[in-house]
Design an enzyme around this catalytic site. Structure first.
Site, PDB file in Angstrom:
ATOM      1  N   LEU A 190     -15.053   5.462  -4.202  1.00  0.00           N
ATOM      2  CA  LEU A 190     -13.663   5.030  -4.089  1.00  0.00           C
ATOM      3  C   LEU A 190     -13.261   3.882  -4.999  1.00  0.00           C
ATOM      4  O   LEU A 190     -13.943   2.869  -5.094  1.00  0.00           O
ATOM      5  CB  LEU A 190     -13.375   4.623  -2.641  1.00  0.00           C
TER       6      LEU A 190
ATOM      7  N   ARG B 143      -2.891  10.164   6.722  1.00  0.00           N
ATOM      8  CA  ARG B 143      -2.999   8.754   7.102  1.00  0.00           C
ATOM      9  C   ARG B 143      -2.472   7.847   5.997  1.00  0.00           C
ATOM     10  O   ARG B 143      -2.735   8.086   4.822  1.00  0.00           O
ATOM     11  CB  ARG B 143      -4.469   8.418   7.347  1.00  0.00           C
TER      12      ARG B 143
ATOM     13  N   HIS C  33     -11.735  11.951   1.575  1.00  0.00           N
ATOM     14  CA  HIS C  33     -11.835  10.551   1.954  1.00  0.00           C
ATOM     15  C   HIS C  33     -11.808  10.322   3.448  1.00  0.00           C
ATOM     16  O   HIS C  33     -12.554   9.513   3.988  1.00  0.00           O
ATOM     17  CB  HIS C  33     -10.653   9.820   1.305  1.00  0.00           C
TER      18      HIS C  33
ATOM     19  N   HIS D 219      -8.194  11.216  -1.183  1.00  0.00           N
ATOM     20  CA  HIS D 219      -7.706   9.950  -1.735  1.00  0.00           C
ATOM     21  C   HIS D 219      -7.492  10.153  -3.227  1.00  0.00           C
ATOM     22  O   HIS D 219      -8.320  10.767  -3.892  1.00  0.00           O
ATOM     23  CB  HIS D 219      -8.759   8.868  -1.481  1.00  0.00           C
TER      24      HIS D 219
ATOM     25  N   ARG E 201      -0.673   9.198  -0.030  1.00  0.00           N
ATOM     26  CA  ARG E 201      -1.882   9.688  -0.703  1.00  0.00           C
ATOM     27  C   ARG E 201      -1.858  11.173  -1.025  1.00  0.00           C
ATOM     28  O   ARG E 201      -2.339  11.599  -2.074  1.00  0.00           O
ATOM     29  CB  ARG E 201      -3.096   9.386   0.171  1.00  0.00           C
TER      30      ARG E 201
ATOM     31  N   GLU F 134      -7.000   1.957  -3.014  1.00  0.00           N
ATOM     32  CA  GLU F 134      -5.563   1.953  -3.268  1.00  0.00           C
ATOM     33  C   GLU F 134      -5.074   0.554  -3.662  1.00  0.00           C
ATOM     34  O   GLU F 134      -3.990   0.396  -4.226  1.00  0.00           O
ATOM     35  CB  GLU F 134      -4.870   2.406  -1.986  1.00  0.00           C
TER      36      GLU F 134
ATOM     37  N   GLN G  50      -7.950  14.157   4.438  1.00  0.00           N
ATOM     38  CA  GLN G  50      -7.238  13.415   3.397  1.00  0.00           C
ATOM     39  C   GLN G  50      -8.044  13.333   2.103  1.00  0.00           C
ATOM     40  O   GLN G  50      -9.226  13.007   2.130  1.00  0.00           O
ATOM     41  CB  GLN G  50      -6.963  11.993   3.872  1.00  0.00           C
TER      42      GLN G  50
ATOM     43  N   PHE H  12       0.857  -1.180   0.000  1.00  0.00           N
ATOM     44  CA  PHE H  12       0.000   0.000   0.000  1.00  0.00           C
ATOM     45  C   PHE H  12       0.896   1.233   0.000  1.00  0.00           C
ATOM     46  O   PHE H  12       2.083   1.142   0.334  1.00  0.00           O
ATOM     47  CB  PHE H  12      -0.896  -0.010   1.249  1.00  0.00           C
TER      48      PHE H  12
HETATM   49  C1  LIG Z   1     -14.884   3.949   0.717  1.00  0.00           C
HETATM   50  C2  LIG Z   1     -13.926   3.821   1.850  1.00  0.00           C
HETATM   51  C3  LIG Z   1     -12.942   2.845   1.824  1.00  0.00           C
HETATM   52  C4  LIG Z   1     -12.042   2.720   2.879  1.00  0.00           C
HETATM   53  N1  LIG Z   1     -11.086   1.752   2.802  1.00  0.00           N
HETATM   54  C5  LIG Z   1     -10.217   1.612   3.838  1.00  0.00           C
HETATM   55  C6  LIG Z   1      -9.244   0.575   3.816  1.00  0.00           C
HETATM   56  O1  LIG Z   1      -9.180  -0.237   2.886  1.00  0.00           O
HETATM   57  N2  LIG Z   1      -8.397   0.478   4.850  1.00  0.00           N
HETATM   58  C7  LIG Z   1      -8.434   1.344   5.901  1.00  0.00           C
HETATM   59  O2  LIG Z   1      -7.629   1.216   6.829  1.00  0.00           O
HETATM   60  N3  LIG Z   1      -9.371   2.317   5.961  1.00  0.00           N
HETATM   61  C8  LIG Z   1     -10.270   2.468   4.958  1.00  0.00           C
HETATM   62  N4  LIG Z   1     -11.222   3.456   5.031  1.00  0.00           N
HETATM   63  C9  LIG Z   1     -11.381   4.223   6.273  1.00  0.00           C
HETATM   64  C10 LIG Z   1     -12.033   3.355   7.347  1.00  0.00           C
HETATM   65  O3  LIG Z   1     -12.949   2.486   6.759  1.00  0.00           O
HETATM   66  C11 LIG Z   1     -12.772   4.191   8.385  1.00  0.00           C
HETATM   67  O4  LIG Z   1     -11.970   5.230   8.854  1.00  0.00           O
HETATM   68  C12 LIG Z   1     -13.183   3.355   9.604  1.00  0.00           C
HETATM   69  O5  LIG Z   1     -13.811   2.153   9.195  1.00  0.00           O
HETATM   70  C13 LIG Z   1     -14.104   4.150  10.515  1.00  0.00           C
HETATM   71  O6  LIG Z   1     -14.653   3.309  11.491  1.00  0.00           O
HETATM   72  P1  LIG Z   1     -15.502   3.931  12.693  1.00  0.00           P
HETATM   73  O7  LIG Z   1     -15.906   2.780  13.536  1.00  0.00           O
HETATM   74  O8  LIG Z   1     -14.715   5.012  13.329  1.00  0.00           O
HETATM   75  O9  LIG Z   1     -16.752   4.645  12.036  1.00  0.00           O
HETATM   76  P2  LIG Z   1     -17.913   4.153  11.022  1.00  0.00           P
HETATM   77  O10 LIG Z   1     -17.706   2.795  10.526  1.00  0.00           O
HETATM   78  O11 LIG Z   1     -18.060   5.252  10.031  1.00  0.00           O
HETATM   79  O12 LIG Z   1     -19.200   4.118  11.947  1.00  0.00           O
HETATM   80  C14 LIG Z   1     -19.812   5.285  12.450  1.00  0.00           C
HETATM   81  C15 LIG Z   1     -21.031   4.881  13.241  1.00  0.00           C
HETATM   82  O13 LIG Z   1     -21.535   6.026  13.940  1.00  0.00           O
HETATM   83  C16 LIG Z   1     -22.935   6.042  13.852  1.00  0.00           C
HETATM   84  N5  LIG Z   1     -23.376   7.439  14.038  1.00  0.00           N
HETATM   85  C17 LIG Z   1     -22.837   8.567  13.518  1.00  0.00           C
HETATM   86  N6  LIG Z   1     -23.512   9.649  13.936  1.00  0.00           N
HETATM   87  C18 LIG Z   1     -24.487   9.205  14.746  1.00  0.00           C
HETATM   88  C19 LIG Z   1     -25.521   9.836  15.487  1.00  0.00           C
HETATM   89  N7  LIG Z   1     -25.688  11.155  15.476  1.00  0.00           N
HETATM   90  N8  LIG Z   1     -26.359   9.049  16.207  1.00  0.00           N
HETATM   91  C20 LIG Z   1     -26.225   7.698  16.222  1.00  0.00           C
HETATM   92  N9  LIG Z   1     -25.259   7.062  15.540  1.00  0.00           N
HETATM   93  C21 LIG Z   1     -24.408   7.803  14.821  1.00  0.00           C
HETATM   94  C22 LIG Z   1     -23.252   5.446  12.505  1.00  0.00           C
HETATM   95  O14 LIG Z   1     -24.554   4.930  12.483  1.00  0.00           O
HETATM   96  C23 LIG Z   1     -22.189   4.345  12.413  1.00  0.00           C
HETATM   97  O15 LIG Z   1     -22.664   3.170  13.010  1.00  0.00           O
HETATM   98  C24 LIG Z   1     -12.128   3.598   3.981  1.00  0.00           C
HETATM   99  C25 LIG Z   1     -13.111   4.564   4.018  1.00  0.00           C
HETATM  100  C26 LIG Z   1     -13.975   4.703   2.941  1.00  0.00           C
HETATM  101  C27 LIG Z   1     -14.982   5.823   3.002  1.00  0.00           C
END
Ligand SMILES: Cc1cc2nc3c(=O)[nH]c(=O)nc-3n(C[C@H](O)[C@H](O)[C@H](O)COP(=O)(O)OP(=O)(O)OC[C@H]3O[C@@H](n4cnc5c(N)ncnc54)[C@H](O)[C@@H]3O)c2cc1C
Length: 571
Positions: free
Chosen positions: A243, A385, A344, A233, A277, A246, A231, A116
């Site tokens: 997306l 990141r 991103h 992407h 990135r 990568e 960031q 990566f």
């Molecule tokens: C398309 C894409 C591809 C990616 N690919 C990669 C990858 O290959 N490798 C990597 O390391 N990272 C990747 N990332 C980044 C990574 O996926 C995320 O940073 C990470 O999964 C975030 O996890 P999280 O648990 O913090 O939040 P999230 O998974 O975003 O979860 C947020 C949660 O908060 C809840 N929520 C938000 N606001 C409220 C509210 N007001 N009330 C109640 N609930 C609420 C939502 O319902 C959800 O359940 C990618 C991101 C994207 C967008």
């Protein structure tokens, strides 16, 4: 409107990787734990992660993963947190695997890892190009199995925070099904509300990534950290920003301009398409600005993976191929696909210490309040990141937050919540539904997104940032004059979107203020008027607080520098 008060040991907001991992740990230790989420857990953005999750599985130690992460962060990452993450990464992969996550394999049965950007070793473990969904399903299932209570389609609108005692003891939420409010009174509250890319027009994020958690915290006068670092992407599908992981470049994909040149040779001759990135995103946007873009508007470049062959594309990148066919009608087996940089990931967020305790200032912690995942800033990513470090961060620090809640809980007391604690959020909802203005929420949101992409995007300068500050002020004024059509109390998405827009306006102001004040270029923050990194004046974290009149003031907090001293960052 009536308000029910429910009591728990632990309330987790968000059911992505971070929230599910934390909740599972708490429930396993016998704590009564509830997860509130505005989406079904498996719709959380974690499920969209395609490319991978990093761990130094086949290296003698984790030093090189640490160094790559520090260098990737442009030396703004906190090295104590980075060390913890990299050291715990291999065990985190085994933990996921033992719970049932099926990773792609090598012929000898070992877990496969791919290269990566910005990494000196192939370190990204993956499950085809559906890594996030595989991990999320696993952790969610296991949390469920332990008896965690999941309340989905509940929207959290406020945190109950007592400034005097610097303590949090619950959240206020409404059930989207019927707009019934409830208070979730608990000894410990954890935010895992994810990222905030939706404030940009071209972005890769789910519609739900509206940064609610950050604005909820900031409205109590609590700080946000390093918000200027967003960031971009390199490879979002042209037009939509969806997306193209990568992984496409990790597997060997080329980037080409309209002359058919692999233009990365100019800005990263060694790493080429696999530079970090920020470097690749700027190179793409520069090709477009200088007239070497492709497509009808010349506002994209090509991502070409044809030379990998159909079999490898189908085996390693099947979802990417499907996405490009569905959204652009371009089949990557037969032709290059059009891409450009897309907003991103949010490096900044709610400041936490290395054990996920939310900070109320550089040296004070809020009692009973935790955060992990993309909404938090622990800061393992600093100014930029590295790919595949975020799924790792969310799962690892989510679990770590849970472990720390379990450790702390005996010292945390349950302060009874009062019905009046819900007033602030109830007033907000009532105002949104009854306000009789003329502005449409969708118009204001589009204006905010388009102008953020234009003025606070890949390239920034003083003129554009000053302009954006004014635009946000203006949008804030217009927001006072909104009107929604749906006045009902059943799944009122008009109301929800209006509340979310309010959050987006608040944190967008933090991004712009931070970017304006940081008169240097570092990681993802690139100022055309200050193109060099300036360690003498800017090697610090930005802490920003918002007052009642929505004015933002900034202060500086030191970076934890460990064994890696700042050096020139070249790829
Ligand atoms: C398309 C894409 C591809 C990616 N690919 C990669 C990858 O290959 N490798 C990597 O390391 N990272 C990747 N990332 C980044 C990574 O996926 C995320 O940073 C990470 O999964 C975030 O996890 P999280 O648990 O913090 O939040 P999230 O998974 O975003 O979860 C947020 C949660 O908060 C809840 N929520 C938000 N606001 C409220 C509210 N007001 N009330 C109640 N609930 C609420 C939502 O319902 C959800 O359940 C990618 C991101 C994207 C967008």
């Amino acid at each position: 409107m009536s308000v029910e008060i429910r009591k728990y040991d632990v309330v987790v907001v968000g059911a992505g990787l971070a929230g599910c991992a934390a909740a599972r740990e708490c429930q396993l230790a016998g704590l009564k734990t509830v997860v509130l989420t505005k989406l079904h857990p498996l719709r959380s953005h974690s499920g969209a992660a395609q490319g991978g999750i990093n761990a130094a599985l086949n290296e003698s130690d984790t030093t090189s993963h640490e160094f790559d992460t520090v260098k990737g962060s442009d030396y703004l990452g906190d090295q104590d947190a980075i060390e913890l993450m990299c050291k715990k990464a291999p065990e985190t992969i085994r933990w996921l695997e033992r719970m049932g996550a099926v990773f792609s394999r090598n012929a000898d049965g070992s877990i496969a890892q791919r290269p990566f950007g910005g990494q000196s070793h192939p370190r990204a473990c993956y499950a085809k190009d559906r890594t996030g969904l595989t991990c999320l399903q696993t952790i969610y299932e296991q949390a469920h199995r332990e008896g965690v209570e999941f309340l989905d389609e509940w929207y959290v609108g406020d945190v109950i925070y007592d400034k005097r005692t610097n303590k949090v003891n619950g959240v206020v939420a409404l059930n989207l099904r019927d707009t019934q409010f409830a208070i979730f009174n608990a000894k410990a509250v954890m935010f895992a509300t994810g990222g905030y890319g939706r404030t940009y027009k071209i972005n890769s994020n789910a519609h739900a990534n509206t940064g609610d958690g950050l604005s909820i915290v900031a409205r109590h006068g609590l700080p946000l950290e390093d918000m200027e670092f967003v960031q971009f992407h390199p490879s979002g599908l042209a037009g939509s920003g969806i997306l193209m992981s990568e992984a496409a470049r990790g597997e060997g994909g080329y980037l080409l301009n309209s002359l058919g040149e692999r233009f990365m040779a100019k800005s990263a001759p060694n790493k080429m398409e696999l530079a970090s990135r920020d470097v690749v995103s700027r190179a793409i946007e520069r090709e477009i600005l200088e007239g070497r873009g492709v497509g009808p508007n010349k506002d994209a470049v090509y991502l070409d993976v044809r030379h990998l062959g159909e079999a490898k594309i189908m085996q390693r990148l099947p979802e990417l191929r499907d996405l490009a066919i569905a959204f652009l009608g371009q089949d990557m087996v037969k032709e290059p696909v059009m891409i450009r940089a897309t907003a991103h990931y949010s490096m900044g967020g709610i400041p936490v210490d290395v054990n996920c305790h939310v900070r109320s200032s550089e040296d004070e912690l809020v009692e009973g309040f935790y955060a992990a995942g993309e909404c938090s800033c622990v800061s393992v990513h600093g100014a930029n990141r590295l790919g595949a470090n975020s799924v790792l961060e969310a799962a690892l620090f989510g679990r770590h937050a849970g472990e720390n809640i379990v450790k702390d809980i005996k010292d945390l007391t349950l302060k009874d919540a009062k019905v009046t604690d819900a007033q602030r959020f109830m007033d907000e909802v009532k105002w949104v539904v009854s306000n009789n203005g003329i502005q449409r929420v969708s118009d204001l949101r589009e204006e905010l997104q388009a102008t953020m992409t234009e003025n606070a995007g890949v390239f920034r300068d003083e003129k554009r940032l000053v302009k954006q500050k004014e635009i946000i002020k203006n949008i804030r004024e217009k927001y006072k004059n909104i009107r929604i059509d749906d006045k009902s109390s059943v799944f009122n998405t008009d109301m929800q979107e209006a509340i979310e827009l309010g959050h987006m306006i608040d944190y967008a102001a933090f991004i712009v203020e931070g970017a304006y004040a940081r008169k240097e270029s570092r990681g993802a923050h690139y100022r055309e008027d200050f193109q060099q990194r300036d360690d003498e004046n800017f090697l610090y974290h930005t802490f920003a607080v918002m007052d009642k009149n929505k004015n933002i003031s900034l202060s500086k907090a030191p970076v934890n520098i460990g064994k890696f001293k700042p050096e020139v960052r070249a790829y």
